[in-house]
Write an enzyme that holds these catalytic residues in place. Structure first.
Site, PDB file in Angstrom:
ATOM      1  N   PRO A   1      73.126 -55.105  62.695  1.00  0.00           N
ATOM      2  CA  PRO A   1      73.162 -55.139  63.964  1.00  0.00           C
ATOM      3  C   PRO A   1      71.689 -54.790  64.442  1.00  0.00           C
ATOM      4  CG  PRO A   1      74.658 -53.226  63.514  1.00  0.00           C
ATOM      5  CD  PRO A   1      74.130 -53.653  62.443  1.00  0.00           C
ATOM      6  N   GLU A   2      71.338 -56.232  65.014  1.00  0.00           N
ATOM      7  CA  GLU A   2      69.412 -56.067  65.443  1.00  0.00           C
ATOM      8  C   GLU A   2      69.988 -56.242  67.303  1.00  0.00           C
ATOM      9  OE1 GLU A   2      66.922 -58.490  63.352  1.00  0.00           O
ATOM     10  OE2 GLU A   2      68.072 -58.352  61.915  1.00  0.00           O
TER      11      GLU A   2
ATOM     12  N   LYS B   1      67.322 -51.192  69.261  1.00  0.00           N
ATOM     13  CA  LYS B   1      68.927 -51.343  68.807  1.00  0.00           C
ATOM     14  C   LYS B   1      69.813 -50.725  68.888  1.00  0.00           C
ATOM     15  CE  LYS B   1      65.954 -53.447  64.706  1.00  0.00           C
ATOM     16  NZ  LYS B   1      65.988 -53.059  63.093  1.00  0.00           N
TER      17      LYS B   1
ATOM     18  N   ARG C   1      61.821 -55.158  51.862  1.00  0.00           N
ATOM     19  CA  ARG C   1      62.981 -56.387  52.049  1.00  0.00           C
ATOM     20  C   ARG C   1      62.492 -57.850  52.004  1.00  0.00           C
ATOM     21  NH1 ARG C   1      61.580 -52.154  55.758  1.00  0.00           N
ATOM     22  NH2 ARG C   1      62.847 -50.938  54.658  1.00  0.00           N
TER      23      ARG C   1
END
Length: 270
Positions: A2-3, A54, A259
């Site tokens: 969730p951003e 967020k 990442r």
DNA sequence: CTGCGGTCCTGAAGGC
DNA sequence: TGCCTTCAGGACCGCA
């Protein structure tokens, strides 16, 4: 994960369900995921829901807040009293009972958390500029980028600089602006900074419009259980090996700051 | 300041 | 088939 668009979607959806409702009970199944004494919020009413970066904030009638970070896999699921089915028992770690309805906090990886806070300003002091605020100007972005020689994607994801961008939307914005995620941020020309600012706003708006991205490995769903559809509009994120929609190049995956990072080497450059 | 690696945690995927 | 290892990642922390 969730951003900003996912959390904003959750905020809007949940607000219409819990605004004005009274908290009756808090069931904590994983104590490490809840900070604060739940006794302090029993019998309080939900005044409003806010979002910073967020993070979701539920403002209560006793001037305290529930601060909620969903991290990678957190879900907030709303069940009205009418429905009796309990969702995904195994990953449910906290349940908040209202005078009508229940809110389930599910999290596969247990990275997320809820805490009771009093000082909103203090808790949000280190969070950077909101992309949809007036402060998010080309000038501000230029200053931020000038100050660092780190890869531009890492700066975009730095919550102390810009609030709410994570792996998905930073990758998508860079594609939109035709800028390589690997470029040192201080190497961007002012023209590129301007383009990148517009690209960030564009992808975030689209993300909200499509109610978030429920990508392949994502646990994100809306409070009423529906998926978002922004994953159908992703240009680079998790598209490695696919053809670039703009130039036909092959989308590449590299590792940056630990990442997965996705981009088109042909039209975004090195 | 920057980068690196470890930490939390689980399920999927790969090796043999 | 099944056991074992590896990996992914938001934010934070300690170390070089």
């Amino acid at each position: 994960m969730p951003e900003l668009p996912e959390v904003e979607t959750i905020r809007r959806s949940l607000a219409s369900k819990i605004r004005g409702r009274k908290i009756k009970k808090v069931l904590i199944l994983k104590p490490k995921m809840f900070r604060g004494d739940p006794k302090n919020i029993i019998e309080t009413k939900v005044i409003d829901l806010q979002r910073r970066a967020k993070i979701l904030f539920i403002k209560l009638s006793n001037n305290k807040y529930l601060m909620i970070h969903l991290k990678l896999n957190g879900q907030l699921i709303w069940l009205s009293e009418a429905k009796k089915t309990v969702p995904s028992g195994k990953t449910t770690h906290i349940i908040i009972f209202f005078d009508k309805g229940r809110l389930f906090f599910n999290d596969l990886r247990q990275f997320g958390w809820i805490k009771i806070i009093s000082d909103f300003k203090k808790e949000t002091a280190k969070i950077g500029v909101e992309p949809f605020s007036r402060e998010f100007t080309v000038k501000y972005l230029s200053e931020v980028f000038c100050q660092s020689k780190r890869a531009v994607k890492l700066v975009l994801m730095d919550q102390e600089k810009i609030a709410g961008l994570g792996n998905i939307y930073s990758s998508e914005a860079l594609w939109e602006a035709k800028i390589s995620p690997l470029r040192p941020s201080n190497s961007l020309e002012s023209k590129e900074v301007k383009k990148l600012r517009e690209a960030i706003l564009k992808v975030l708006k689209e993300g909200i419009e499509y109610k978030g991205a429920s990508a392949a490995d994502q646990a994100y769903i809306q409070p009423l259980g529906e998926k978002g559809s922004y994953q159908e509009h992703l240009r680079v994120y998790q598209q490695d090996g696919e053809k670039c929609a703009r130039c036909g190049g092959i989308i590449k995956r590299v590792k940056l700051g630990g990442r997965g990072t996705f981009y088109c080497p042909k039209c975004q450059g090195g």
